[in-house]
Scaffold this active site. Structure first.
Site, mmCIF file in Angstrom:
data_model
loop_
_atom_site.group_PDB
_atom_site.id
_atom_site.type_symbol
_atom_site.label_atom_id
_atom_site.label_comp_id
_atom_site.label_asym_id
_atom_site.label_seq_id
_atom_site.Cartn_x
_atom_site.Cartn_y
_atom_site.Cartn_z
ATOM 1 N NE ARG A 108 -3.941 0.482 1.786
ATOM 2 C CZ ARG A 108 -5.177 0.486 2.274
ATOM 3 N NH1 ARG A 108 -5.456 1.151 3.368
ATOM 4 N NH2 ARG A 108 -6.144 -0.188 1.676
ATOM 5 C CG HIS A 135 -8.364 0.172 -3.034
ATOM 6 N ND1 HIS A 135 -7.571 -0.932 -2.769
ATOM 7 C CD2 HIS A 135 -9.077 0.391 -1.886
ATOM 8 C CE1 HIS A 135 -7.788 -1.334 -1.528
ATOM 9 N NE2 HIS A 135 -8.687 -0.555 -0.974
ATOM 10 C CD GLN A 138 -13.017 -1.980 -1.157
ATOM 11 O OE1 GLN A 138 -12.199 -1.923 -0.257
ATOM 12 N NE2 GLN A 138 -14.216 -2.533 -0.993
ATOM 13 C CG ASP A 226 -13.945 6.135 -0.843
ATOM 14 O OD1 ASP A 226 -13.912 5.907 0.382
ATOM 15 O OD2 ASP A 226 -12.921 6.099 -1.556
ATOM 16 C CB CYS A 265 -14.203 0.825 -0.125
ATOM 17 S SG CYS A 265 -13.612 2.515 0.143
ATOM 18 N NE ARG A 293 -10.387 -5.471 0.008
ATOM 19 C CZ ARG A 293 -9.619 -4.482 0.459
ATOM 20 N NH1 ARG A 293 -10.166 -3.464 1.108
ATOM 21 N NH2 ARG A 293 -8.312 -4.474 0.235
HETATM 22 N N1 CP Z 1 -11.318 -0.521 2.168
HETATM 23 C C1 CP Z 1 -10.044 -0.581 2.581
HETATM 24 O O1 CP Z 1 -9.093 -0.760 1.802
HETATM 25 O O2 CP Z 1 -9.915 -0.503 3.932
HETATM 26 P P1 CP Z 1 -8.551 -0.318 4.725
HETATM 27 O O3 CP Z 1 -8.025 1.047 4.426
HETATM 28 O O4 CP Z 1 -8.952 -0.481 6.164
HETATM 29 O O5 CP Z 1 -7.585 -1.378 4.287
HETATM 30 N N1 NVA Z 2 -10.254 6.576 -1.044
HETATM 31 C C1 NVA Z 2 -9.882 6.072 0.256
HETATM 32 C C2 NVA Z 2 -10.026 4.587 0.297
HETATM 33 C C3 NVA Z 2 -9.681 3.953 1.618
HETATM 34 C C4 NVA Z 2 -9.781 2.473 1.573
HETATM 35 C C5 NVA Z 2 -8.456 6.501 0.574
HETATM 36 O O1 NVA Z 2 -7.601 6.419 -0.310
HETATM 37 O O2 NVA Z 2 -8.199 6.921 1.708
#
Ligand code: CP
Ligand code: NVA
Length: 312
Positions: A108, A135, A138, A226, A265, A293
């Site tokens: 990440r 992402h 997701q 989101d 998400c 997930r």
């Molecule tokens: N939806 C998602 O990716 O959640 P986290 O940021 O908790 O991993």
């Molecule tokens: N768009 C959000 C998604 C989190 C899972 C972010 O990037 O923070």
């Protein structure tokens, strides 16, 4: 060839369908599961997954860790700051070293480009666990969730009422690959990436962008939201103001099909992008989405390892 999972747009429709079907199968086969029991095929047996986090995570962290265990393997988790990566060691050198020690890398990252560089040098599969640009993991879970509740995704109408952010970009890639219609409602300054929109247009995907949430949601099968402020976004107050008329509430949901699903998400901000009555109401499937997930990660990792689908 090393199988990386970096973006939905990198895979063919057939590959993606196989991953989603495998995810459905792995979930079905584990009904009444103890959480630590390996899947029958154990395609991760004797394999180690490294996980690197430059940003916070709950779902991605725990689902990948539990996933590799259920596939019969093990995980090593680290924040980038605890690694030399956090002190400026090149991504390429990190890839070379980890390739000698582990069988796959999930990352990440703040910058999408860092993940591309990692994958370019890595001799083991690299999985994108979220970047500023996309992402993809997701979206595999989201498609699985919609199909569980409403059948095949092809031909469905999805409405995204939120920022044209990383999750939205991956949803655009998916609209092209899975053949659903995607209507995006966002303020003018918060549109999806040019790359995603060009990909949609070159793929002749049914993707539209409007500034009118009602236009996007009318008659939709699924409504998605989101956060208005993603990790790394520094303009918090400006965003809250820009998104005021983009809240998913009961009034907006009434314009969608009467049995429309609501997805998010997570993490969510009740009272901002969605009201409590919607996210905690009967049309919301967010807990199935979060659970999925883990099934999605397993199918993605199994694909990276070249394991046969359990759906075959
Ligand atoms: N939806 C998602 O990716 O959640 P986290 O940021 O908790 O991993
Ligand atoms: N768009 C959000 C998604 C989190 C899972 C972010 O990037 O923070």
């Amino acid at each position: 060839m090393t199988r990386h999972f970096l973006d939905i747009s990198d895979l063919t429709g057939e590959e993606l369908r196989a991953i989603v079907d495998d995810a459905h199968a792995r979930k079905r086969l584990r009904l009444g599961w103890p959480k630590g029991k390996p899947d029958v095929d154990a395609p991760g047996k004797d394999r180690v997954l490294a996980m690197i986090f430059q940003k916070n995570s709950t779902r991605t962290r725990f689902s990948f860790d539990a996933a590799i265990r259920q596939l019969g393997g093990q995980a090593i988790i680290s924040t980038a700051n605890d690694m030399q990566l956090g002190r400026g060691e090149p991504v390429e050198d990190t890839a070379r070293v980890l390739s000698r020690m582990v069988d796959a890398i999930m990352i990440r990252a703040n910058e999408h480009d860092d993940v591309l560089r990692l994958a370019k040098t890595s001799e083991v599969p690299v999985v994108n666990g979220l970047t500023n640009q996309s992402h993809p993991c997701q979206i595999i879970a989201d498609i699985m969730t919609i199909e569980e509740h409403r059948g095949a995704i092809e031909g469905k109408v999805l409405a995204w009422v939120s920022d044209g952010n990383n999750v939205c970009n991956s949803l655009i890639h998916a609209a092209a690959r899975f053949g659903f219609t995607l209507r995006i409602a966002c303020p003018a300054g918060y549109k999806p990436s040019t790359e995603a929109m060009v990909f949609a247009s070159e793929s002749r995907a049914h993707v539209t962008v409007t500034q009118d949430p009602e236009e996007a949601v009318r008659g939709a099968d699924v409504v998605l939201a989101d956060t208005w402020v993603s990790m790394g976004d520094l303009d918090h107050d400006e965003r809250l103001e820009a998104f005021q008329s983009y809240q998913v509430n009961a009034e907006l949901m009434k314009l969608a099909k009467p049995d429309a699903l609501f997805l998010h998400c997570l993490p969510a901000h009740r009272g901002e992008e969605v009201t409590e009555d919607v996210i905690d109401g009967p049309q919301s499937v967010i807990w199935d989405e979060a659970e999925n997930r883990i099934h999605a990660q397993k199918a993605i990792l199994a694909w990276c390892f070249g394991a046969p689908s359990l759906a075959d």
